[in-house]
Design a protein around this motif. Structure first.
Motif, short mmCIF file in Angstrom:
data_model
loop_
_atom_site.label_atom_id
_atom_site.label_comp_id
_atom_site.label_asym_id
_atom_site.label_seq_id
_atom_site.Cartn_x
_atom_site.Cartn_y
_atom_site.Cartn_z
N LYS A 207 67.69 16.98 -8.84
CA LYS A 207 67.29 16.39 -10.13
C LYS A 207 65.76 16.39 -10.32
N GLY A 208 65.32 17.09 -11.36
CA GLY A 208 63.91 17.12 -11.73
C GLY A 208 63.02 17.93 -10.79
N LYS A 209 63.60 18.56 -9.79
CA LYS A 209 62.76 19.25 -8.78
C LYS A 209 62.29 20.62 -9.27
N LYS A 210 61.19 21.04 -8.68
CA LYS A 210 60.63 22.36 -8.97
C LYS A 210 61.05 23.30 -7.84
N VAL A 211 61.81 24.34 -8.21
CA VAL A 211 62.45 25.17 -7.18
C VAL A 211 62.00 26.63 -7.31
N LEU A 212 61.77 27.26 -6.17
CA LEU A 212 61.50 28.70 -6.14
C LEU A 212 62.69 29.40 -5.49
N ASP A 213 63.27 30.35 -6.22
CA ASP A 213 64.34 31.20 -5.68
C ASP A 213 63.66 32.49 -5.23
N PHE A 214 63.42 32.60 -3.94
CA PHE A 214 62.65 33.73 -3.38
C PHE A 214 63.61 34.87 -3.09
N ALA A 215 63.40 36.03 -3.72
CA ALA A 215 64.29 37.20 -3.63
C ALA A 215 65.59 36.90 -4.37
N ALA A 265 51.65 33.05 -8.48
CA ALA A 265 50.48 32.17 -8.61
C ALA A 265 50.57 31.08 -7.54
N PRO A 266 49.42 30.63 -7.03
CA PRO A 266 49.44 29.63 -5.95
C PRO A 266 49.74 28.24 -6.48
N GLU A 267 51.02 27.97 -6.75
CA GLU A 267 51.41 26.63 -7.23
C GLU A 267 52.50 26.09 -6.32
N PRO A 268 52.52 24.78 -6.09
CA PRO A 268 53.49 24.24 -5.13
C PRO A 268 54.87 23.95 -5.73
N PHE A 269 55.88 24.05 -4.88
CA PHE A 269 57.27 23.76 -5.25
C PHE A 269 57.81 22.64 -4.37
N ASP A 270 58.86 21.97 -4.86
CA ASP A 270 59.54 20.97 -4.02
C ASP A 270 60.44 21.66 -3.01
N LEU A 271 61.05 22.77 -3.46
CA LEU A 271 62.01 23.45 -2.59
C LEU A 271 61.91 24.96 -2.81
N ILE A 272 61.89 25.70 -1.70
CA ILE A 272 62.01 27.16 -1.77
C ILE A 272 63.36 27.49 -1.16
N VAL A 273 64.16 28.24 -1.89
CA VAL A 273 65.50 28.59 -1.41
C VAL A 273 65.61 30.11 -1.37
N SER A 274 66.25 30.65 -0.34
CA SER A 274 66.31 32.11 -0.25
C SER A 274 67.46 32.62 0.61
N ASN A 275 68.01 33.73 0.16
CA ASN A 275 68.80 34.60 1.02
C ASN A 275 67.95 35.86 1.14
#
Ligand SMILES: C[S@@+](CC[C@H](N)C(=O)[O-])C[C@H]1O[C@@H](n2cnc3c(N)ncnc32)[C@H](O)[C@@H]1O
Length: 339
Positions: A207-215, A265-275
């Protein structure tokens, strides 16, 4: 109960498949690329306009088309406008992408132009003729050298598909209320992979988090993150065709076409998720996984975390030394790890 990967009993027992083969592979894909591209380079100074395709910036040349991003350059789904007299194509990694590239190249070839394709024998260059025949009137091997084969093709056939929309395939959607599309070469043909499925089971409430889906592939993880309430999702993907799929499937998320971290860009995320990918073509290659884990902290808030899924054959302790990971889930084929 939290368990640690490093020193986990049994984890270091035996060698990984890569170790047994002696390949491990930060570089073997790159070495093969270099060999193939050196052979193509011999045609670079052909008369007229020359287009280099799928070289990922390795051949010095003003006109190129890459669907895979490289360095500071974002990949593109379509070639620049022709006509070109000679097109030099480094054979793509999958048949689906090869056929796509052949149609696209044929579409920007001049009337008397020729396509030169080069690939290594162990990546299917011997059978490239079958695909070339589908697209060109005339084709044949013009040279073999260093376990590679060079083909020449002329005379594009009728009925070329030169718009990326013509390659779009609508498939059954894994998400209610979302259409799902795929394009040539997209991971798991746009479908839910078993490893990704295990990973999705571990996603917390976002909820409300900033997420990066890497690949991001077709956008599977991003769609799931939004379902779990993520406030903002960024999809990072090297392949412009996969990027297009993820942008079509998950239009609420932002897409960054990038080779690893290079264009983010160098910005922070709460969660990085990846396969993350562990192959380059057929060659095992852990370089993207390595960069993902090593550099993730630069892109995370201080209390942020990285969650990723890997096949159990990946030699985590050898790659990451004393670094510890929490095992969130495991089955006979995969681990879902958090750091
Ligand atoms: C194992 S697939 C996972 C795709 C998707 N996340 C899923 O779970 O269905 C790995 C993805 O990584 C992408 N990829 C490969 N090399 C990459 C790189 N250097 N940078 C970013 N993405 C890359 C591939 O194109 C592919 O879509």
């Amino acid at each position: 109960m939290t368990r640690r990967v490093f020193c986990e009993a049994g984890m270091m027992s035996g060698k990984s498949k890569a170790q047994k083969r002696g390949s491990s592979t930060h570089h073997s894909g790159a070495v093969r690329d270099r060999k193939v591209l050196d052979l193509l380079a011999e045609f670079k100074d052909s008369a007229g306009e020359v287009l280099v395709v799928n070289d990922r910036g390795l051949l010095e040349h003003p006109h190129r088309w890459n669907w895979l991003s490289w360095g500071d350059a974002a990949g593109s789904t379509t070639p620049p406008n022709g006509p070109f007299d000679t097109i030099l194509l480094r054979m793509p990694r999958t048949k689906a992408t090869f056929l796509y590239a052949l149609h696209m190249c044929a579409g920007v070839l001049g009337e008397h132009g020729r396509l030169i394709v080069c690939g290594a024998n162990d990546e299917g260059a011997k059978s490239a003729g079958t695909l070339l025949e589908q697209v060109f009137e005339r084709s044949g091997t013009i040279r073999t050298k260093a376990h590679c084969r060079i083909w020449e093709a002329t005379g594009p056939k009728e009925g070329l598909k030169t718009r990326v929309e013509e390659w779009e395939e609508s498939i059954e959607s894994p998400f209610e209320g979302r259409n799902w599309y795929t394009y040539p070469g997209v991971f798991a043909r746009g479908e839910l992979d078993d490893g990704t499925s295990l990973l999705l089971d571990c996603l917390p409430d976002l909820k409300g988090k900033k997420v990066l889906d890497f690949a991001s592939g077709s956008g599977m993880i991003s769609a799931a993150a939004l379902d779990r309430g993520a406030g903002q999702v960024t999809m990072l993907e090297v392949d412009a065709l996969a990027g297009l799929a993820s942008a079509r499937n998950v239009p609420e998320a932002q897409l960054v076409l990038s080779d690893g971290w290079s264009r983010l860009a160098p910005e922070p995320f709460d969660l990085i998720v990846s396969n993350p990918p562990i192959h380059q073509g057929k060659v095992e290659d852990f370089s993207v996984l390595h960069a993902l884990v090593q550099r993730a902290p630069e892109y995370l808030f201080p209390d942020g975390s990285l969650i990723f899924v890997v096949q159990r054959q990946v030699p985590i302790p050898r790659l990451f030394g004393p670094k510890t990971f929490e095992i969130l889930a495991e089955n006979p084929r995969f681990w879902v790890l958090a750091a």
